[in-house]
Design an enzyme around this catalytic site. Sequence first.
Site, PDB file in Angstrom:
ATOM      1  N   CYS A   1       0.861  -1.183   0.000  1.00 56.99           N
ATOM      2  CA  CYS A   1       0.000   0.000   0.000  1.00 56.99           C
ATOM      3  C   CYS A   1       0.899   1.235   0.000  1.00 56.99           C
ATOM      4  O   CYS A   1       1.888   1.277   0.728  1.00 56.99           O
ATOM      5  CB  CYS A   1      -0.897  -0.013   1.234  1.00 56.99           C
TER       6      CYS A   1
ATOM      7  N   HIS B   1      -9.185  -3.868  -1.773  1.00 52.13           N
ATOM      8  CA  HIS B   1      -8.201  -3.127  -0.972  1.00 52.13           C
ATOM      9  C   HIS B   1      -8.675  -1.697  -0.722  1.00 52.13           C
ATOM     10  O   HIS B   1      -8.635  -1.207   0.414  1.00 52.13           O
ATOM     11  CB  HIS B   1      -6.850  -3.135  -1.704  1.00 52.13           C
ATOM     12  N   GLU B   2      -9.151  -1.044  -1.777  1.00 52.25           N
ATOM     13  CA  GLU B   2      -9.570   0.360  -1.644  1.00 52.25           C
ATOM     14  C   GLU B   2     -10.871   0.493  -0.863  1.00 52.25           C
ATOM     15  O   GLU B   2     -11.038   1.440  -0.086  1.00 52.25           O
ATOM     16  CB  GLU B   2      -9.678   1.020  -3.017  1.00 52.25           C
TER      17      GLU B   2
ATOM     18  N   HIS C   1     -10.050   0.503   2.647  1.00 52.47           N
ATOM     19  CA  HIS C   1      -9.643   1.845   3.088  1.00 52.47           C
ATOM     20  C   HIS C   1     -10.856   2.676   3.471  1.00 52.47           C
ATOM     21  O   HIS C   1     -10.839   3.367   4.498  1.00 52.47           O
ATOM     22  CB  HIS C   1      -8.880   2.573   1.970  1.00 52.47           C
TER      23      HIS C   1
END
Length: 136
Positions: A85, A126-127, A130
């Site tokens: 990341c 993954h995003e 976040h």
Amino acid sequence: MIKPINHDLKTLSIPASPATPSDKAVISDLLDTLQANSATCVGMAANMIGVNKQIIVVQIGPFAVPMVNPKVVKRSDPYLTSEGCLSLSGERPTTRYHHVTVQYLDRQFQPQEQAFDDFAAQIIQHEVDHCNGILI
């Protein structure tokens, strides 16, 4: 505008607020910042540039796709992988899914639902993590 990358674990761990049309400039900033970091980055979330809103951009082939208020509504075929990341140093193990379906608003805030597979699905997961304040 290209923005600096946020490395503060405390702020990155706060779940993001839903985005509204008044946040459209954040989409442009994310796209600019993703392009500026394209050698080492294939996706970004708004909290990575210090804006705690549910906005992500994902590089899918030649296209950088913005997604506003994204939600993974289906997932299948889990696997273990290791990810890096831009906001964190090193790589960490995580579980991802080969197939996901995502509901989101596009850049014009129109509702979309789309299925993604493999690497594109991994980036999106993954995003979206976040956006939920989840770090690998």
